[in-house]
Design a protein around this motif. Structure first.
Motif, PDB file in Angstrom:
ATOM      1  N   SER A  16      -9.343  -2.318  53.512  1.00  0.00           N
ATOM      2  CA  SER A  16      -7.979  -2.078  53.028  1.00  0.00           C
ATOM      3  C   SER A  16      -7.968  -1.857  51.525  1.00  0.00           C
ATOM      4  O   SER A  16      -8.824  -2.374  50.801  1.00  0.00           O
ATOM      5  N   ARG A  18      -4.707  -1.201  48.340  1.00  0.00           N
ATOM      6  CA  ARG A  18      -3.297  -1.038  48.008  1.00  0.00           C
ATOM      7  C   ARG A  18      -3.191  -0.194  46.747  1.00  0.00           C
ATOM      8  O   ARG A  18      -3.650  -0.616  45.684  1.00  0.00           O
ATOM      9  N   TYR A  79       4.306   1.987  46.250  1.00  0.00           N
ATOM     10  CA  TYR A  79       3.031   1.447  46.728  1.00  0.00           C
ATOM     11  C   TYR A  79       2.597   2.170  48.001  1.00  0.00           C
ATOM     12  O   TYR A  79       3.416   2.728  48.734  1.00  0.00           O
ATOM     13  N   GLN A  81       0.080   0.795  51.010  1.00  0.00           N
ATOM     14  CA  GLN A  81      -0.852  -0.152  51.608  1.00  0.00           C
ATOM     15  C   GLN A  81      -1.649   0.579  52.672  1.00  0.00           C
ATOM     16  O   GLN A  81      -1.061   1.135  53.611  1.00  0.00           O
TER      17      GLN A  81
END
Length: 122
Positions: A16, A18, A79, A81
């Protein structure tokens, strides 16, 4: 107008990241915001977008269920994610702004800045 994207990096498949984009020089809360990406040798393509105020979102089919776009108007920041990253997500990611009524279809977006590199290893 300035759009400074950051948060990219090198990550293994399944990982992951961000991304953040700090906006300045325009009235952020009056614009829909989006993320686009460009891989080497390819055209820049749509990733995700979010309405200027009501939280409505739109995603490319390739990232649905894995990526989430959000924004905080008080911080002039949008943002992205990114979960479940795949090698094919490798690209430079750019943020962009639009006032077009067809923002869900990625219409009328303008990007600025250098973007941020995302590299996903297999």
């Amino acid at each position: 107008v300035q759009l400074q994207a950051f948060g990219g990096g090198l990550v293994q498949a399944g990982g992951s990241l961000r991304l953040s984009c700090a906006a300045s020089g325009f009235s952020f809360r009056n614009y829909h915001m989006g993320w686009f990406r460009q891989a080497p040798g390819q055209e820049r393509g749509f990733v995700a977008a979010i309405h200027r105020s009501d939280g409505a979102t739109s995603y490319a089919d390739s990232v649905k269920g894995r990526f989430t776009i959000s924004r905080v108007n008080a911080k002039n920041t949008v943002y992205l994610q990114m979960n479940g990253l795949k090698p094919e997500d490798t690209a430079v990611y750019y943020c962009a702004y639009s006032q077009n009524v067809n923002w869900r279809m990625a219409v009328g977006f303008n990007s600025r800045g250098q973007g941020t590199q995302v590299t996903v290893s297999s």
